[in-house]
Design an enzyme around this catalytic site. Structure first.
Site, PDB file in Angstrom:
ATOM      1  N   ARG A  45       0.598  -1.185  -0.110  1.00  0.00           N
ATOM      2  CA  ARG A  45       0.223   0.082  -0.062  1.00  0.00           C
ATOM      3  C   ARG A  45       1.042   1.323   0.077  1.00  0.00           C
ATOM      4  O   ARG A  45       0.390   2.362   0.608  1.00  0.00           O
ATOM      5  CB  ARG A  45      -1.316   0.093   1.330  1.00  0.00           C
ATOM      6  CG  ARG A  45      -2.267  -0.897   1.191  1.00  0.00           C
ATOM      7  CD  ARG A  45      -3.139  -0.381   0.067  1.00  0.00           C
ATOM      8  NE  ARG A  45      -4.035  -1.306   0.173  1.00  0.00           N
ATOM      9  CZ  ARG A  45      -5.183  -1.812   0.862  1.00  0.00           C
ATOM     10  NH1 ARG A  45      -5.511  -1.083   1.978  1.00  0.00           N
ATOM     11  NH2 ARG A  45      -6.114  -2.839   0.448  1.00  0.00           N
ATOM     12  N   ARG A  49      -3.429   6.685   0.268  1.00  0.00           N
ATOM     13  CA  ARG A  49      -3.962   7.856   1.175  1.00  0.00           C
ATOM     14  C   ARG A  49      -2.915   8.611   1.724  1.00  0.00           C
ATOM     15  O   ARG A  49      -3.013   9.457   2.428  1.00  0.00           O
ATOM     16  CB  ARG A  49      -4.994   7.459   1.884  1.00  0.00           C
ATOM     17  CG  ARG A  49      -6.454   7.508   1.035  1.00  0.00           C
ATOM     18  CD  ARG A  49      -7.491   6.881   1.887  1.00  0.00           C
ATOM     19  NE  ARG A  49      -7.226   5.435   2.352  1.00  0.00           N
ATOM     20  CZ  ARG A  49      -8.347   4.819   2.831  1.00  0.00           C
ATOM     21  NH1 ARG A  49      -9.357   5.311   3.207  1.00  0.00           N
ATOM     22  NH2 ARG A  49      -8.108   3.437   3.251  1.00  0.00           N
ATOM     23  N   ARG A  58      -7.037  11.491  -6.751  1.00  0.00           N
ATOM     24  CA  ARG A  58      -8.406  10.693  -6.437  1.00  0.00           C
ATOM     25  C   ARG A  58      -9.662  11.240  -6.272  1.00  0.00           C
ATOM     26  O   ARG A  58     -10.746  10.893  -6.324  1.00  0.00           O
ATOM     27  CB  ARG A  58      -7.828   9.696  -5.320  1.00  0.00           C
ATOM     28  CG  ARG A  58      -7.390   8.318  -5.511  1.00  0.00           C
ATOM     29  CD  ARG A  58      -8.239   7.272  -6.212  1.00  0.00           C
ATOM     30  NE  ARG A  58      -9.782   7.240  -5.669  1.00  0.00           N
ATOM     31  CZ  ARG A  58     -10.296   6.757  -4.753  1.00  0.00           C
ATOM     32  NH1 ARG A  58      -9.471   5.874  -3.948  1.00  0.00           N
ATOM     33  NH2 ARG A  58     -11.465   6.754  -4.494  1.00  0.00           N
ATOM     34  N   ASP A  94      -6.564  -3.371  -7.663  1.00  0.00           N
ATOM     35  CA  ASP A  94      -7.235  -3.876  -6.335  1.00  0.00           C
ATOM     36  C   ASP A  94      -7.623  -5.566  -6.565  1.00  0.00           C
ATOM     37  O   ASP A  94      -7.870  -5.920  -7.753  1.00  0.00           O
ATOM     38  CB  ASP A  94      -8.536  -3.178  -6.044  1.00  0.00           C
ATOM     39  CG  ASP A  94      -8.825  -3.597  -4.626  1.00  0.00           C
ATOM     40  OD1 ASP A  94      -8.220  -2.829  -3.489  1.00  0.00           O
ATOM     41  OD2 ASP A  94      -9.543  -4.693  -4.290  1.00  0.00           O
ATOM     42  N   TYR A 174     -14.579 -12.568   0.637  1.00  0.00           N
ATOM     43  CA  TYR A 174     -15.240 -11.390   0.494  1.00  0.00           C
ATOM     44  C   TYR A 174     -16.730 -11.756  -0.521  1.00  0.00           C
ATOM     45  O   TYR A 174     -17.783 -11.198  -0.211  1.00  0.00           O
ATOM     46  CB  TYR A 174     -14.552 -10.328  -0.550  1.00  0.00           C
ATOM     47  CG  TYR A 174     -13.594  -9.584   0.122  1.00  0.00           C
ATOM     48  CD1 TYR A 174     -13.957  -8.651   1.321  1.00  0.00           C
ATOM     49  CD2 TYR A 174     -12.239  -9.646  -0.092  1.00  0.00           C
ATOM     50  CE1 TYR A 174     -13.303  -7.825   1.969  1.00  0.00           C
ATOM     51  CE2 TYR A 174     -11.489  -8.764   0.485  1.00  0.00           C
ATOM     52  CZ  TYR A 174     -11.904  -7.907   1.438  1.00  0.00           C
ATOM     53  OH  TYR A 174     -11.137  -7.288   2.216  1.00  0.00           O
TER      54      TYR A 174
END
Ligand code: CP3
Length: 373
Positions: A45, A49, A58, A94, A174
């Site tokens: 990552r 962010r 973004r 992703d 998921y």
């Protein structure tokens, strides 16, 4: 579980491993078990962010839309390489992208993670999924991924790009829950309530995610990483019986890819909380094991008979600690990493969004200096 597909294939002649552009990069050497002159470092990552330049790009755009825009995905992939001087880029995408490309309704909700239009709960749900088929690495649906990888590799030069995919269990966790969950009860229930349906679901996930990984590698990524983020909720017995064969099948889509000198694309297998089955993760077809922050690297290496290159495992929580505390921890990680044939420094999980990016840059400097001693 049917046999994993044996699928050898040469890398394209212009692939960075085939041309030699990335073949002697410290990351590729370490992944092949040859200790390089400097200890390579990158961060899971690392694009995201924590970087103001990422947050700016973004603004107003959905996560998955950005992943499928080759120019944006490529730019975001390059941001941490420019800023921190890390030894690898990881393609900005992703794990749910191949599910979206298979026609599954899924969004990423900020602060939550992947949320699906409907959950896959029954054998009939699984069969509907399987009947819809699986994409192949060459399918045009992967064009934006291929294009994003090509643009990125052209900019990176000698710095390798890592391609990645989610492991079948993490994807299934998921799909069956329909959204993130703490202990993946619904998935583990299906595994035992209907093992045949579970096996069909896992084989489907393996082929979908394998195609995604293979597409990135053929387009120019010099290494691949399979993320089994949620496998830590499994017992060792369940991992071996109900999960490892599918992970092996997913990796087999990438394992056969060879450079002209016969060397293969190195593959990393990472899990969170999977210290109890590191040898089984290696045996699924990985060259390198990614270790989370829960066990020290020398202990992880011992469990692998000191025979497997390791990646890890700075505790992400310490990125927010005073620098001397983080620096001492990083030096300890480097010391323990010497038990393995080669070591790539990383975090034990992803960069927390509130991380000060200057701390990451400073950490890269520390690893490069300390590793060269
Ligand atoms: O820099 C990199 O590591 C490459 C990009 C990358 C992303 N996701 C981008 C992303 C990678 C390798 C992943 C893998 C991924 N995605 C995993 C496995 C690794 C892990 O963290 O355990 C998992 C479980 C997912 C599913 C997922 N996608 C989650 C749990 C989240 C976080 C949700 C949130 O907001 O906290 C995402 C979204 C996501 N994927 C973000 C990024 C940068 C955050 C999106 C944003 O900016 O809001």
């Amino acid at each position: 579980m049917t046999e994993a597909p044996a699928d050898p294939r040469s890398l394209p002649a212009d692939h960075p491993l085939a041309t030699g552009t990335t073949a002697s990069a410290p990351l590729v050497q370490a992944y092949r078990g040859v200790p390089p002159a400097i200890t390579p470092v990158w961060f899971m990552r690392q694009a995201g962010r924590s970087l103001p330049e990422y947050r700016e790009l973004r603004t107003g755009l959905g996560m998955l839309e950005v992943c499928l825009d080759p120019a944006l995905a490529s730019e975001i992939t390059l941001q941490p390489v420019r800023r921190h001087g890390v030894d690898a880029a990881i393609f900005f995408s992703d794990i749910v992208i191949p599910l979206r490309l298979s026609g599954i309704g899924v969004e990423i909700q900020a602060g939550t993670g992947p949320v699906f239009d409907r959950a896959v709960r029954t054998a009939a749900d699984v069969d509907a999924l399987v009947a819809a088929g699986v994409p192949h690495a060459e399918d045009s649906g992967f064009d934006p991924i291929r294009e994003g990888v090509r643009r990125t590799v052209a900019e990176l030069g000698a710095t390798p790009l890592i391609g990645f995919a989610g492991a079948p269990f993490t994807l299934a966790a998921y799909l069956v829950e329909g959204r993130p969950s703490r202990d993946h009860l619904a998935a583990r229930r299906l595994m035992h309530a209907d093992p045949e349906a579970w096996a069909r679901l896992m084989a489907w996930c393996a082929d979908v995610t394998g195609a995604f990984l293979r597409a990135q590698l053929l387009a120019g990524a010099s290494a691949g990483q399979l993320f089994d983020s949620w496998a830590g909720s499994l017992s060792r017995a369940d991992y071996i019986r109900h999960v490892a064969p599918a992970s092996a099948r997913a990796l087999s889509w990438a394992r056969g890819l060879t450079a002209p000198d016969g060397s293969r694309v190195p593959l990393v297998h990472f899990g969170l909380g999977t210290g109890a089955f590191l040898p089984e993760m290696r045996d699924a077809g990985a060259d390198v094991i990614g270790v989370d922050y829960r066990i020290p690297l020398d202990e992880a290496s011992r469990r692998l008979h000191d025979a497997v290159p390791l990646q890890g495992n700075i505790d992400p929580a310490l990125l927010g600690a005073p620098w001397p505390v983080l620096a001492e921890h990083a030096r300890d990680v480097l010391r323990r990493g010497r038990s393995a044939p080669a070591h790539v420094v990383n975090l034990g999980h992803g960069v927390p969004p509130d991380t000060d990016p200057d701390v990451l840059t400073r950490l890269v400097g520390l690893v490069h200096e300390a590793g060269a001693e």
